[in-house]
Design a protein around this motif. Structure first.
Motif, PDB file in Angstrom:
ATOM      1  N   MET A   1       0.835  -1.199   0.000  1.00 23.08           N
ATOM      2  CA  MET A   1       0.000   0.000   0.000  1.00 23.08           C
ATOM      3  C   MET A   1       0.872   1.252   0.000  1.00 23.08           C
ATOM      4  O   MET A   1       1.842   1.348   0.763  1.00 23.08           O
ATOM      5  CB  MET A   1      -0.922   0.007   1.228  1.00 23.08           C
ATOM      6  CG  MET A   1      -1.860  -1.180   1.276  1.00 23.08           C
ATOM      7  SD  MET A   1      -2.893  -1.298  -0.210  1.00 23.08           S
ATOM      8  CE  MET A   1      -3.727  -2.864   0.056  1.00 23.08           C
ATOM      9  N   LEU A   2       0.507   2.224  -0.836  1.00 25.67           N
ATOM     10  CA  LEU A   2       1.274   3.461  -0.964  1.00 25.67           C
ATOM     11  C   LEU A   2       1.209   4.260   0.324  1.00 25.67           C
ATOM     12  O   LEU A   2       0.141   4.439   0.912  1.00 25.67           O
ATOM     13  CB  LEU A   2       0.709   4.286  -2.126  1.00 25.67           C
ATOM     14  CG  LEU A   2       1.460   5.589  -2.458  1.00 25.67           C
ATOM     15  CD1 LEU A   2       2.843   5.278  -3.008  1.00 25.67           C
ATOM     16  CD2 LEU A   2       0.655   6.403  -3.479  1.00 25.67           C
ATOM     17  N   GLN A   3       2.359   4.780   0.770  1.00 30.59           N
ATOM     18  CA  GLN A   3       2.444   5.504   2.023  1.00 30.59           C
ATOM     19  C   GLN A   3       2.672   7.014   1.852  1.00 30.59           C
ATOM     20  O   GLN A   3       2.945   7.710   2.822  1.00 30.59           O
ATOM     21  CB  GLN A   3       3.576   4.926   2.879  1.00 30.59           C
ATOM     22  CG  GLN A   3       3.366   3.477   3.268  1.00 30.59           C
ATOM     23  CD  GLN A   3       2.121   3.276   4.117  1.00 30.59           C
ATOM     24  OE1 GLN A   3       2.017   3.805   5.228  1.00 30.59           O
ATOM     25  NE2 GLN A   3       1.157   2.555   3.601  1.00 30.59           N
ATOM     26  N   LEU A   4       2.528   7.534   0.662  1.00 30.64           N
ATOM     27  CA  LEU A   4       2.738   8.968   0.438  1.00 30.64           C
ATOM     28  C   LEU A   4       1.717   9.826   1.174  1.00 30.64           C
ATOM     29  O   LEU A   4       2.028  10.915   1.662  1.00 30.64           O
ATOM     30  CB  LEU A   4       2.649   9.297  -1.061  1.00 30.64           C
ATOM     31  CG  LEU A   4       3.882   9.095  -1.933  1.00 30.64           C
ATOM     32  CD1 LEU A   4       3.567   9.504  -3.364  1.00 30.64           C
ATOM     33  CD2 LEU A   4       5.062   9.905  -1.403  1.00 30.64           C
ATOM     34  N   PHE A   5       0.469   9.373   1.238  1.00 35.31           N
ATOM     35  CA  PHE A   5      -0.613  10.227   1.730  1.00 35.31           C
ATOM     36  C   PHE A   5      -1.306   9.693   2.965  1.00 35.31           C
ATOM     37  O   PHE A   5      -2.186  10.355   3.508  1.00 35.31           O
ATOM     38  CB  PHE A   5      -1.686  10.390   0.629  1.00 35.31           C
ATOM     39  CG  PHE A   5      -1.133  10.864  -0.687  1.00 35.31           C
ATOM     40  CD1 PHE A   5      -0.836  12.203  -0.877  1.00 35.31           C
ATOM     41  CD2 PHE A   5      -0.941   9.979  -1.720  1.00 35.31           C
ATOM     42  CE1 PHE A   5      -0.339  12.647  -2.099  1.00 35.31           C
ATOM     43  CE2 PHE A   5      -0.453  10.408  -2.945  1.00 35.31           C
ATOM     44  CZ  PHE A   5      -0.156  11.749  -3.128  1.00 35.31           C
ATOM     45  N   GLU A   6      -0.954   8.532   3.428  1.00 35.33           N
ATOM     46  CA  GLU A   6      -1.732   7.880   4.475  1.00 35.33           C
ATOM     47  C   GLU A   6      -1.908   8.734   5.721  1.00 35.33           C
ATOM     48  O   GLU A   6      -2.948   8.718   6.364  1.00 35.33           O
ATOM     49  CB  GLU A   6      -1.087   6.545   4.867  1.00 35.33           C
ATOM     50  CG  GLU A   6      -1.251   5.467   3.832  1.00 35.33           C
ATOM     51  CD  GLU A   6      -2.698   5.076   3.584  1.00 35.33           C
ATOM     52  OE1 GLU A   6      -3.542   5.304   4.459  1.00 35.33           O
ATOM     53  OE2 GLU A   6      -2.997   4.560   2.512  1.00 35.33           O
ATOM     54  N   ALA A   7      -0.897   9.527   6.101  1.00 37.77           N
ATOM     55  CA  ALA A   7      -0.976  10.307   7.332  1.00 37.77           C
ATOM     56  C   ALA A   7      -2.101  11.313   7.289  1.00 37.77           C
ATOM     57  O   ALA A   7      -2.628  11.726   8.317  1.00 37.77           O
ATOM     58  CB  ALA A   7       0.350  11.032   7.577  1.00 37.77           C
TER      59      ALA A   7
END
Length: 427
Positions: free
Chosen positions: A418-424
């Motif tokens: 899963m992409l972690q660029l925007f999760e926060a």
């Protein structure tokens, strides 16, 4: 999907750099002060004791709560009794409860703005167009002593008339609820624009409109300006407001993109979940006004959409996480109401975000990974900071409007792909 995983395993995702795009920064610093001054200057025809319906859109308008609160305060100042009617066509699942919930999620509540929301899906026929089609309007708005229109003016995803998204469209589609929205779309895609204008102007003629508040945004989704028009001024002022809004529209500064991955689509972002002009997918049989995009992937559906994934049909690939969030009934209702059932098509679904990227890389057809123009955006409304591959960075059409913020690095995926660029930033 073992065979699919094996097939895509060798497709390399190029390193990406974070870049900042520069757009129009026009900003209205004191919206309440300007808006109340404009409203008083127009001296809208509201009498003491008049029940005034103020329209509430499903879009995430900049400073929405402040604008709505000021509109409510002005009606009360004139001695009127304001209430808010959801004006969002078939959004919210086409239910009164769903539409009220959408306004609440945008911060439009009685506690916040000073007026109650009165939501229903019942309509009244107020007129017929020159083609004999009925014009339907929200029953509560029709029964009020007056209607104060409030909406953002901007380009529309599939309309190219001098009126696009704004007050005229709000009467033809938003305030028309599901039944009227379907009627406005009933002539089909090729004639949507001209029929929307016809229905909207007919509604304007026969409704008790006291005036309209138009909002425009800059390239950063910030409030750029507000306008107030009396009823008779709306047909002339709205096209001029639209021209100004069009000059502030953000875009991706590339003419050709091999693979574009959009992190999230949603109804608060665009009526079609993603802006077709940004993702290069014209939906109304009109020429493409955006970049040429060879392969398009989408990873998430916003919670605000409540399962309505209309627009996902523009994509070539979606993630399993997006697929599992789709309410097919809501999605089909919204897409079919707009006479674009293909927007409800569910594209090939990949188990992980990383596989979506790799499928897009393969579908783009570039033989050498270093030549792949890959772009990653959070959404089509969040284009200030995006990610570009080296080839995309080298192909930027207006380099003076783009600055690189980081080195080229591998995109961050977790152990589940899963992409972690925007999760926060995701609630």
């Amino acid at each position: 999907m073992a065979k699919l995983n094996e097939m895509l395993e060798g497709y390399e995702i190029p390193k990406m750099a974070k870049v900042r795009q520069l757009f129009d920064r026009t900003l209205l610093e004191n919206p309440e002060e300007k808006l109340i001054g404009l409203l008083r200057g127009k001296n809208l025809p509201i009498q003491k004791g008049d029940r005034i319906a103020i329209t509430g859109s499903s879009r995430g308008i900049a400073e929405y709560q402040r604008i709505m609160r000021t509109a409510v305060a002005y009606v009360k100042e004139k001695g009127g009794i304001p209430f808010i009617v959801p004006a969002m066509g078939s959004h919210g699942g086409g239910t009164a409860e769903g539409q009220e919930a959408m306004l609440r999620e945008l911060g439009i509540t009685e506690a916040a703005v000073g007026a109650p929301i009165i939501s229903c899906m019942d309509v009244a026929e107020v007129a017929r167009t020159e083609l004999g089609l009925p014009v339907y309007i929200d029953k509560n708005a029709v029964e009020a002593d007056g209607i104060l229109l409030l909406n953002r003016v901007k380009t529309h995803t599939s309309i190219r008339e001098k009126y696009q998204s704004g007050l005229i469209k709000m009467m033809a589609i938003g305030l028309a609820k599901h039944k009227g929205c379907a009627m406005t779309h009933s002539l089909g895609t090729p004639f949507l624009g001209e029929n929307m204008v016809r229905v909207g102007l007919t509604a304007l003629k026969y409704l008790k409109i006291v005036g309209g508040i138009s909002v425009i945004e800059n390239g950063y989704e910030q409030l750029a300006d507000v306008y107030v028009s009396r009823k008779e001024e709306i047909p002339e002022t709205e096209p001029e407001i639209l021209k100004r809004a069009m000059g502030m529209i953000p875009r991706i500064y590339l003419d050709k993109i091999d693979a574009l991955v959009v992190f999230e689509q949603g109804k608060e972002i665009s009526g079609t979940g993603m802006d077709p002009a940004i993702v290069g997918r014209p939906i109304n049989r009109l020429p493409n006004t955006g970049p040429h995009v060879e392969a398009l992937g989408v990873l998430r559906l916003t919670g605000f959409s409540r399962g309505n994934a209309s627009g996902c049909g523009m994509a070539d690939f979606i993630s399993r996480r997006l697929r599992d969030a789709i309410d097919e009934e809501y999605t089909i209702i919204n897409s079919l109401t707009g006479m674009k059932p293909f927007l409800a098509n569910i594209p090939p679904t990949l188990a992980t975000d990383k596989l979506v990227f790799q499928a897009c890389v393969k579908a783009a057809g570039q033989i050498r990974p270093q030549d792949l123009k890959l772009v990653v955006v959070r959404s089509t409304r969040s284009l200030e900071e995006i990610w570009l591959s080296r080839a995309a960075w080298a192909a930027v059409s207006e380099p003076e409007r783009v600055e690189r913020l980081s080195d080229f690095e591998n995109l961050p995926f977790d152990s589940a792909g899963m992409l972690q660029l925007f999760e926060a930033a995701i609630p």
